[in-house]
Motif scaffolding. Sequence first.
Motif, mmCIF file in Angstrom:
data_model
loop_
_atom_site.group_PDB
_atom_site.id
_atom_site.type_symbol
_atom_site.label_atom_id
_atom_site.label_comp_id
_atom_site.label_asym_id
_atom_site.label_seq_id
_atom_site.Cartn_x
_atom_site.Cartn_y
_atom_site.Cartn_z
ATOM 1 N N GLU A 18 0.826 -1.208 0.000
ATOM 2 C CA GLU A 18 0.000 0.000 0.000
ATOM 3 C C GLU A 18 0.864 1.264 0.000
ATOM 4 O O GLU A 18 0.557 2.228 -0.691
ATOM 5 N N THR A 19 1.941 1.248 0.758
ATOM 6 C CA THR A 19 2.854 2.397 0.802
ATOM 7 C C THR A 19 3.496 2.624 -0.562
ATOM 8 O O THR A 19 3.586 3.762 -1.040
ATOM 9 N N LYS A 20 3.920 1.530 -1.187
ATOM 10 C CA LYS A 20 4.544 1.619 -2.507
ATOM 11 C C LYS A 20 3.540 2.117 -3.546
ATOM 12 O O LYS A 20 3.868 2.948 -4.404
ATOM 13 N N ALA A 21 2.306 1.644 -3.467
ATOM 14 C CA ALA A 21 1.272 2.086 -4.404
ATOM 15 C C ALA A 21 0.968 3.567 -4.219
ATOM 16 O O ALA A 21 0.767 4.302 -5.201
ATOM 17 N N GLN A 22 0.961 4.027 -2.975
ATOM 18 C CA GLN A 22 0.683 5.434 -2.707
ATOM 19 C C GLN A 22 1.801 6.323 -3.255
ATOM 20 O O GLN A 22 1.534 7.345 -3.883
ATOM 21 N N SER A 23 3.060 5.923 -3.037
ATOM 22 C CA SER A 23 4.162 6.733 -3.557
ATOM 23 C C SER A 23 4.176 6.701 -5.084
ATOM 24 O O SER A 23 4.500 7.700 -5.726
ATOM 25 N N GLY A 24 3.795 5.589 -5.679
ATOM 26 C CA GLY A 24 3.701 5.504 -7.137
ATOM 27 C C GLY A 24 2.634 6.435 -7.682
ATOM 28 O O GLY A 24 2.825 7.087 -8.706
ATOM 29 N N ALA A 25 1.502 6.502 -6.992
ATOM 30 C CA ALA A 25 0.431 7.407 -7.412
ATOM 31 C C ALA A 25 0.882 8.862 -7.333
ATOM 32 O O ALA A 25 0.579 9.673 -8.220
ATOM 33 N N GLU A 26 1.615 9.199 -6.276
ATOM 34 C CA GLU A 26 2.126 10.566 -6.150
ATOM 35 C C GLU A 26 3.106 10.889 -7.270
ATOM 36 O O GLU A 26 3.076 11.981 -7.839
ATOM 37 N N ASN A 27 3.978 9.948 -7.616
ATOM 38 C CA ASN A 27 4.936 10.167 -8.703
ATOM 39 C C ASN A 27 4.239 10.300 -10.042
ATOM 40 O O ASN A 27 4.637 11.121 -10.876
ATOM 41 N N ARG A 28 3.208 9.509 -10.267
ATOM 42 C CA ARG A 28 2.465 9.633 -11.533
ATOM 43 C C ARG A 28 1.809 10.990 -11.635
ATOM 44 O O ARG A 28 1.764 11.590 -12.711
ATOM 45 N N ARG A 29 1.300 11.490 -10.508
ATOM 46 C CA ARG A 29 0.671 12.803 -10.525
ATOM 47 C C ARG A 29 1.699 13.886 -10.796
ATOM 48 O O ARG A 29 1.447 14.852 -11.513
ATOM 49 N N LYS A 30 2.902 13.744 -10.226
ATOM 50 C CA LYS A 30 3.941 14.761 -10.396
ATOM 51 C C LYS A 30 4.587 14.705 -11.771
ATOM 52 O O LYS A 30 4.783 15.725 -12.430
ATOM 53 N N PHE A 31 4.979 13.500 -12.205
ATOM 54 C CA PHE A 31 5.843 13.381 -13.376
ATOM 55 C C PHE A 31 5.187 12.727 -14.578
ATOM 56 O O PHE A 31 5.731 12.786 -15.671
#
Length: 69
Positions: A18-31
């Motif tokens: 879940e932590t990895k998925a959340q950080s991935g979602a944040e990166n997709r939103r940013k980059f």
Amino acid sequence: MSATVVNLRQARKQKARETKAQSGAENRRKFGRTKTEKSQEEAETALQTIRFEGHKLTSASPSQKSDKE
């Protein structure tokens, strides 16, 4: 007393996922941008460069000046 039995190993792995998925979602939103968005921006940049180059004034190069003298 009926308690739910929790496998700690599985719970730890699920939390990590879940932590990895959340950080991935944040990166997709940013980059993250789609291929279409990237190609559209590239095409616009190329068009601006062409227009800019078309408005430049031409001047005699140093080799042409020495030929005239």
